[in-house]
Design a protein around this motif. Structure first.
Motif, mmCIF file in Angstrom:
data_model
loop_
_atom_site.group_PDB
_atom_site.id
_atom_site.type_symbol
_atom_site.label_atom_id
_atom_site.label_comp_id
_atom_site.label_asym_id
_atom_site.label_seq_id
_atom_site.Cartn_x
_atom_site.Cartn_y
_atom_site.Cartn_z
ATOM 1 N N LYS A 1 30.299 47.188 40.865
ATOM 2 C CA LYS A 1 30.971 47.807 39.160
ATOM 3 C C LYS A 1 31.891 47.774 39.562
ATOM 4 O O LYS A 1 32.017 47.564 38.012
ATOM 5 C CB LYS A 1 30.665 49.873 39.940
ATOM 6 C CG LYS A 1 31.543 50.464 39.337
ATOM 7 C CD LYS A 1 30.264 51.000 37.935
ATOM 8 C CE LYS A 1 31.428 51.619 37.224
ATOM 9 N NZ LYS A 1 31.881 51.056 36.346
ATOM 10 N N HIS A 2 32.351 47.454 40.360
ATOM 11 C CA HIS A 2 33.928 46.729 40.531
ATOM 12 C C HIS A 2 33.969 45.277 40.059
ATOM 13 O O HIS A 2 35.115 45.143 39.346
ATOM 14 C CB HIS A 2 34.973 46.815 41.807
ATOM 15 C CG HIS A 2 34.550 48.521 42.596
ATOM 16 N ND1 HIS A 2 35.346 49.541 41.371
ATOM 17 C CD2 HIS A 2 34.813 48.995 43.296
ATOM 18 C CE1 HIS A 2 35.840 50.303 42.400
ATOM 19 N NE2 HIS A 2 35.634 50.177 43.383
ATOM 20 N N GLU B 1 31.714 43.931 37.527
ATOM 21 C CA GLU B 1 31.332 44.332 36.321
ATOM 22 C C GLU B 1 32.298 44.467 35.537
ATOM 23 O O GLU B 1 33.067 44.231 34.953
ATOM 24 C CB GLU B 1 30.781 45.177 36.818
ATOM 25 C CG GLU B 1 28.937 44.733 36.674
ATOM 26 C CD GLU B 1 27.508 45.281 36.785
ATOM 27 O OE1 GLU B 1 28.672 47.011 36.611
ATOM 28 O OE2 GLU B 1 26.533 44.876 36.750
ATOM 29 N N ASP B 2 34.029 45.672 36.462
ATOM 30 C CA ASP B 2 34.305 46.098 35.779
ATOM 31 C C ASP B 2 35.329 44.986 35.453
ATOM 32 O O ASP B 2 36.377 44.946 34.527
ATOM 33 C CB ASP B 2 35.484 47.225 36.389
ATOM 34 C CG ASP B 2 34.541 48.892 36.656
ATOM 35 O OD1 ASP B 2 33.669 49.047 35.856
ATOM 36 O OD2 ASP B 2 34.400 49.650 37.150
ATOM 37 N N SER C 1 40.391 46.742 38.973
ATOM 38 C CA SER C 1 39.334 46.795 39.082
ATOM 39 C C SER C 1 39.591 45.406 40.192
ATOM 40 O O SER C 1 38.799 45.849 40.676
ATOM 41 C CB SER C 1 38.686 46.716 38.342
ATOM 42 O OG SER C 1 39.220 45.791 37.457
#
Length: 165
Positions: free
Chosen positions: A16-17, A19-20, A83
């Motif tokens: 998720k990080h 992707e961020d 991020s």
């Protein structure tokens, strides 16, 4: 149950990080593109910072940076930094998670489970290494684009400055 997250939970958070981070890097590039494509956002007061009408690159860059596109670029830059910091925190937490898991399970583990865990660990470490390399490559590319943008902004500032003959 302990506070330590499992490796799978950390991997999901890391994804998720990542992707961020990619989204924020894209937003930086998009904001830079908007800046270059919209003459209304270009700085027209840069030449006022110089007493002789000649603008140094540092002066143009610092004053221009403050005036860019309503803060979209700055917001994206802050999201990118945040991020990346979160992603680094997750990557550094993975070894601690593995140590805690080993401590919780104790020393009595079947050899096949131990080998499976070691294979999973190696796969995750390899994936983490690949993600680090990918992030480093994207970071280099972003730095190159930012440097190119600085050159373009300097050229635009030069074109906009009054010529004294």
């Amino acid at each position: 149950m302990s506070n330590v997250k499992s490796t799978q939970e950390l991997a999901a958070g890391g994804l998720k990080h990542l992707e961020d981070t990619i989204e924020a890097a894209f937003q930086i590039l998009s904001s830079m593109n908007d800046e270059l494509c919209n003459p209304a956002l270009w700085s027209t007061t840069v030449s006022a910072h110089s007493s002789n009408g000649i603008v140094s690159g540092d002066t143009a860059d610092s004053s221009h940076h403050l005036e860019m596109g309503g803060g979209a670029l700055e917001d994206a830059r802050l999201r990118y930094k945040s991020s990346v910091a979160s992603l680094r925190a997750v990557l550094s937490a993975i070894p601690n998670s593995q140590k805690a898991k080993a401590y919780e399970t104790g020393s009595i583990v079947a050899s096949s489970e131990s080998q499976a865990n070691q294979a999973e660990t190696e796969n995750l470490e390899e994936r983490a290494t690949n993600l680090r390399k990918e992030l480093a490559n994207k970071h280099k590319h972003l730095k190159l684009l930012i440097d190119q943008l600085r050159v373009v902004i300097t050229d635009i500032s030069t074109w906009q400055s009054p010529c004294s003959v």
